[in-house]
Design a protein around this motif. Structure first.
Motif, PDB file in Angstrom:
ATOM      1  N   SER A   1       0.854  -1.190   0.000  1.00 17.97           N
ATOM      2  CA  SER A   1       0.000   0.000   0.000  1.00 17.97           C
ATOM      3  C   SER A   1       0.886   1.234   0.000  1.00 17.97           C
ATOM      4  N   TYR A   2       0.467   2.191  -0.781  1.00 11.94           N
ATOM      5  CA  TYR A   2       1.251   3.412  -0.920  1.00 11.94           C
ATOM      6  C   TYR A   2       0.299   4.604  -0.900  1.00 11.94           C
ATOM      7  N   ARG A   3       0.596   5.558  -0.033  1.00 11.89           N
ATOM      8  CA  ARG A   3      -0.262   6.749   0.070  1.00 11.89           C
ATOM      9  C   ARG A   3       0.353   7.909  -0.705  1.00 11.89           C
ATOM     10  N   SER A   4      -0.458   8.554  -1.496  1.00 12.22           N
ATOM     11  CA  SER A   4      -0.051   9.780  -2.185  1.00 12.22           C
ATOM     12  C   SER A   4      -1.093  10.848  -1.888  1.00 12.22           C
ATOM     13  N   THR A   5      -0.626  12.046  -1.674  1.00 16.96           N
ATOM     14  CA  THR A   5      -1.515  13.145  -1.298  1.00 16.96           C
ATOM     15  C   THR A   5      -1.283  14.317  -2.238  1.00 16.96           C
ATOM     16  N   TYR A   6      -2.372  14.947  -2.641  1.00 22.93           N
ATOM     17  CA  TYR A   6      -2.309  16.062  -3.592  1.00 22.93           C
ATOM     18  C   TYR A   6      -3.132  17.232  -3.067  1.00 22.93           C
ATOM     19  N   VAL A   7      -2.699  18.403  -3.457  1.00 19.26           N
ATOM     20  CA  VAL A   7      -3.387  19.637  -3.083  1.00 19.26           C
ATOM     21  C   VAL A   7      -3.840  20.337  -4.352  1.00 19.26           C
ATOM     22  N   ILE A   8      -5.108  20.673  -4.399  1.00 20.49           N
ATOM     23  CA  ILE A   8      -5.660  21.417  -5.530  1.00 20.49           C
ATOM     24  C   ILE A   8      -5.995  22.814  -5.026  1.00 20.49           C
ATOM     25  N   LEU A   9      -5.392  23.801  -5.649  1.00 25.54           N
ATOM     26  CA  LEU A   9      -5.481  25.173  -5.154  1.00 25.54           C
ATOM     27  C   LEU A   9      -6.670  25.898  -5.754  1.00 25.54           C
ATOM     28  N   GLY A  10      -7.509  26.420  -4.872  1.00 28.27           N
ATOM     29  CA  GLY A  10      -8.567  27.320  -5.302  1.00 28.27           C
ATOM     30  C   GLY A  10      -9.565  26.703  -6.238  1.00 28.27           C
ATOM     31  N   GLU A  11      -9.841  27.410  -7.312  1.00 26.43           N
ATOM     32  CA  GLU A  11     -10.867  27.003  -8.257  1.00 26.43           C
ATOM     33  C   GLU A  11     -10.228  26.161  -9.359  1.00 26.43           C
ATOM     34  N   ALA A  12     -10.786  24.963  -9.574  1.00 26.44           N
ATOM     35  CA  ALA A  12     -10.266  24.073 -10.611  1.00 26.44           C
ATOM     36  C   ALA A  12     -11.405  23.645 -11.517  1.00 26.44           C
ATOM     37  N   GLN A  13     -11.060  23.154 -12.688  1.00 30.01           N
ATOM     38  CA  GLN A  13     -12.063  22.742 -13.658  1.00 30.01           C
ATOM     39  C   GLN A  13     -11.828  21.294 -14.074  1.00 30.01           C
ATOM     40  N   GLY A  14     -12.918  20.623 -14.396  1.00 28.16           N
ATOM     41  CA  GLY A  14     -12.811  19.268 -14.905  1.00 28.16           C
ATOM     42  C   GLY A  14     -12.535  18.246 -13.818  1.00 28.16           C
ATOM     43  N   ASP A  15     -12.221  17.027 -14.252  1.00 33.86           N
ATOM     44  CA  ASP A  15     -12.028  15.926 -13.325  1.00 33.86           C
ATOM     45  C   ASP A  15     -10.579  15.892 -12.853  1.00 33.86           C
ATOM     46  N   VAL A  16     -10.149  16.962 -12.176  1.00 34.71           N
ATOM     47  CA  VAL A  16      -8.761  17.030 -11.738  1.00 34.71           C
ATOM     48  C   VAL A  16      -8.484  16.056 -10.612  1.00 34.71           C
ATOM     49  N   ILE A  17      -9.505  15.669  -9.866  1.00 34.91           N
ATOM     50  CA  ILE A  17      -9.288  14.721  -8.775  1.00 34.91           C
ATOM     51  C   ILE A  17      -8.890  13.364  -9.350  1.00 34.91           C
ATOM     52  N   GLU A  18      -9.697  12.863 -10.254  1.00 36.09           N
ATOM     53  CA  GLU A  18      -9.435  11.553 -10.839  1.00 36.09           C
ATOM     54  C   GLU A  18      -8.104  11.543 -11.583  1.00 36.09           C
ATOM     55  N   ALA A  19      -7.789  12.642 -12.247  1.00 40.55           N
ATOM     56  CA  ALA A  19      -6.561  12.705 -13.036  1.00 40.55           C
ATOM     57  C   ALA A  19      -5.346  13.054 -12.182  1.00 40.55           C
ATOM     58  N   LYS A  20      -5.557  13.325 -10.911  1.00 40.35           N
ATOM     59  CA  LYS A  20      -4.475  13.663  -9.989  1.00 40.35           C
ATOM     60  C   LYS A  20      -3.658  14.854 -10.506  1.00 40.35           C
ATOM     61  N   ARG A  21      -4.326  15.899 -10.963  1.00 42.05           N
ATOM     62  CA  ARG A  21      -3.617  17.037 -11.506  1.00 42.05           C
ATOM     63  C   ARG A  21      -3.394  18.115 -10.451  1.00 42.05           C
ATOM     64  N   GLY A  22      -3.338  17.704  -9.206  1.00 44.31           N
ATOM     65  CA  GLY A  22      -3.014  18.645  -8.154  1.00 44.31           C
ATOM     66  C   GLY A  22      -1.513  18.713  -7.952  1.00 44.31           C
ATOM     67  N   ILE A  23      -1.108  19.349  -6.863  1.00 51.05           N
ATOM     68  CA  ILE A  23       0.305  19.484  -6.522  1.00 51.05           C
ATOM     69  C   ILE A  23       0.627  18.453  -5.453  1.00 51.05           C
ATOM     70  N   SER A  24       1.662  17.671  -5.677  1.00 47.19           N
ATOM     71  CA  SER A  24       2.031  16.612  -4.738  1.00 47.19           C
ATOM     72  C   SER A  24       2.407  17.205  -3.390  1.00 47.19           C
ATOM     73  N   ALA A  25       1.922  16.587  -2.324  1.00 50.97           N
ATOM     74  CA  ALA A  25       2.182  17.069  -0.974  1.00 50.97           C
ATOM     75  C   ALA A  25       2.784  15.953  -0.127  1.00 50.97           C
ATOM     76  N   THR A  26       3.659  16.326   0.774  1.00 47.96           N
ATOM     77  CA  THR A  26       4.249  15.402   1.735  1.00 47.96           C
ATOM     78  C   THR A  26       3.514  15.529   3.058  1.00 47.96           C
ATOM     79  N   VAL A  27       3.191  14.400   3.663  1.00 50.56           N
ATOM     80  CA  VAL A  27       2.585  14.418   4.990  1.00 50.56           C
ATOM     81  C   VAL A  27       3.712  14.538   6.012  1.00 50.56           C
ATOM     82  N   VAL A  28       3.848  15.710   6.606  1.00 46.68           N
ATOM     83  CA  VAL A  28       4.912  15.957   7.576  1.00 46.68           C
ATOM     84  C   VAL A  28       4.648  15.191   8.863  1.00 46.68           C
ATOM     85  N   ASN A  29       3.430  15.269   9.338  1.00 48.16           N
ATOM     86  CA  ASN A  29       3.033  14.541  10.545  1.00 48.16           C
ATOM     87  C   ASN A  29       1.516  14.522  10.602  1.00 48.16           C
ATOM     88  N   ALA A  30       0.988  13.538  11.272  1.00 50.82           N
ATOM     89  CA  ALA A  30      -0.461  13.419  11.404  1.00 50.82           C
ATOM     90  C   ALA A  30      -0.805  12.878  12.770  1.00 50.82           C
TER      91      ALA A  30
END
Length: 540
Positions: free
Chosen positions: A162-191
């Motif tokens: 299992s591998y976790r990847s996290t993305y951040v989508i800034l502000g207003e976006a268009q289309g299926d950016v979630i499914e396409a993972k067109r956000g900015i890659s983020a590192t989980v510093v701590n949780a």
């Protein structure tokens, strides 16, 4: 017992859950039109750029089973589960905050050890497996069959990777950016998990990020107005909304209903601002635009029904401690300060100055979507000739003088006359004021004088004709302001009196000298007569 293992590839839709913070969205707080101001609109405008959509995904591979009565049949495949929540930047260096459960930390800080996350994966695998088998072989599975399969895989299913990847989508976006993972890659510093502080710190490799300041939750009082920001799933996946606006942050308004403690003794703020799945990790702001909580959960009945208006946020002082423990500061940078200054100009209808500030913002941080929109709105207003109003105040001193002999001073200020709900310091650009002096016969004399950076001006003038003069000041305006004309001032200019003329020419001083001379002559004549001796008497 024989075991048949098949490797299959699924093309079906992945399982997605929306990080919870229950209750359906009742309404969205609309933004005002160009230039209109309200405190709610201002809090909304300054906060929106710092609010982001957080998309977390776990890709997994494993072996899962259909427990037939004659023995289990094994299948190996790769799929993924994902979650969607909200977050917000806490400093200009790319650090942001969301909930722990948005990044699959429900009971453990490590998602791989989290039993709830494991259950999500098992459920996704079982439902996908049975759906695929039904489509391939036409076999229908009852609810009992499904439950038996779930129970079996909970015990014997194997999540091998299992591998976790996290993305951040800034502000207003268009289309299926979630499914396409067109956000900015983020590192989980701590949780910290949901059964804890329910907070996570993420880091994206961006600079000059817009950010929000954290307030003091100890000072929050019941009845205070609050605003909840985020990406509610009922909007993000609404079938009747255009893809052009689906992924835009939303804001709702409510009040603080109380202060609570969770079972883990974590301070929480109860509030009535509408939130739902997808709002988790979004900020709860006070009327000053400061973060007083991080939205993380709602309320349900014993039957599992969501209850509107009873929502909760992790108190901001808990967040402050979590950031400090992880060496993450809270501050705003140039992107935020220029954007706030741009908003001040925008609400004051100073569109040229506002556009300059918004353009600076987009240069510093190209992802600042709201600054881009507002810059376009400003340009439209400029093209339509819309400007702020200005006014001129002027005075003359003295108000009465002698013609050609005495000077007057005209002074005054240019002032911003439109509403300026957010105070902002600005300097007036180099410009001229025209002061028009109108003689009694209607002819005019114009003086052009420069204004100071404070908008002040002054002029000195000597009237050349006696009579009633009028004076007014005007200017043509600048890039931000329309021109203006002062009220008319009056000036009385008089001719000097005979005495004043004689005094000025010295004649008045010659009169006493002449009188003195005449008197002296008369006295001398009298004295001369008195000094002449009488003739002697005649002799006999």
């Amino acid at each position: 017992m024989s075991k048949c293992i098949r490797t299959i590839k699924f093309f079906g839709k992945r399982a997605t859950f929306l990080a919870c913070a229950a209750v359906l969205m009742s309404s969205l707080l609309p933004l005002k039109g160009s230039g209109a101001y309200s405190q709610a609109a201002y809090v909304t405008e300054q906060a929106l750029p710092a609010v982001v959509l957080v998309y977390s995904r776990i890709d997994y591979s494993g072996t899962f089973y259909i427990p037939w009565t004659w023995g289990p049949e094994a299948f190996t495949f790769t799929r993924y589960v994902s979650s969607m929540g909200s977050g917000f930047f806490v400093n200009p260096n790319g650090y942001l905050v969301t909930n722990g459960h948005v990044v699959f930390c429900f009971m453990s800080k490590n998602f791989k050890d989290d039993s709830i996350t494991k259950n999500y994966i098992i459920q996704d695998a079982v439902y996908a497996l049975l759906s695929w088998y039904q489509q391939q072989y036409g076999i229908t599975f009852s609810q009992t069959d499904v439950q038996i399969t779930l129970d079996y895989n909970t015990r014997y299913g194997q999540i091998e990777e299992s591998y976790r990847s996290t993305y951040v989508i800034l502000g207003e976006a268009q289309g299926d950016v979630i499914e396409a993972k067109r956000g900015i890659s983020a590192t989980v510093v701590n949780a910290d998990p949901f059964l804890g502080r329910d907070l996570a710190i993420l880091k994206v490799e961006l600079s000059n990020t817009p950010s929000l300041l954290i307030g003091d939750s100890d000072k929050v009082r019941t009845g205070d107005t609050v605003y909840a920001f985020g990406y509610p799933g009922v909007v993000a996946f609404h079938p009747q909304l255009s893809v052009n606006t689906l992924l835009a942050p939303s804001v709702t308004q409510g009040i603080v209903s109380g202060k609570r403690l969770t079972q883990q003794d974590i301070s929480a703020i109860q509030h009535s601002a509408s939130t739902t799945h997808g709002n988790s990790g979004g900020p709860l702001l006070d009327e000053n635009g400061k973060v007083i909580g991080v939205n993380n959960m709602g309320s349900i009945t014993e039957l599992g029904l969501e209850v509107a208006g009873f929502n909760f946020a992790v108190a901001s002082n808990v967040l402050r401690d979590f950031l400090r423990e992880n060496g993450v500061g809270n501050s705003v940078g140039d992107t935020t300060s220029h954007f706030q200054k741009g908003l001040a100009f925008y609400y004051a209808k100073m569109y040229a100055s506002a556009k300059k500030e918004f353009d600076i913002v987009t240069t510093l941080f190209p992802y600042q979507w709201r600054a881009t929109q507002l810059s376009q709105e400003c340009q439209a207003s400029i093209s339509n000739g819309e400007k702020a109003s200005s006014s001129i105040t002027a005075s003359v001193s003295p108000e009465s003088v002698k013609v050609k002999k005495e000077s007057i001073t005209v002074s005054g200020y240019i002032m911003h006359a439109s509403e300026m709900p957010i105070g902002v310091n600005f300097s007036w650009p180099t410009s001229q004021v025209t002061i028009q002096y109108t003689r009694p016969d209607g002819s005019t004399i114009n003086h052009a004088v420069l204004i100071s950076t404070e908008g002040a001006f002054t002029d000195t003038f000597v009237p050349d004709v006696a009579g009633q003069w009028s004076i007014k000041a005007s200017w043509q305006g600048d890039d931000d302001h329309a021109g203006a004309t002062s009220s008319v001032l009056t000036l009385t200019v008089t001719e000097p009196t005979v005495i004043e003329i004689m005094t000025e020419t010295g004649i008045i001083y010659l009169i006493p000298v002449a009188l003195v001379a005449v008197v002296a002559v008369i006295l001398m004549k009298r004295k001369s007569k008195a000094a002449t001796p009488l003739p002697p008497p005649p002799s006999g």
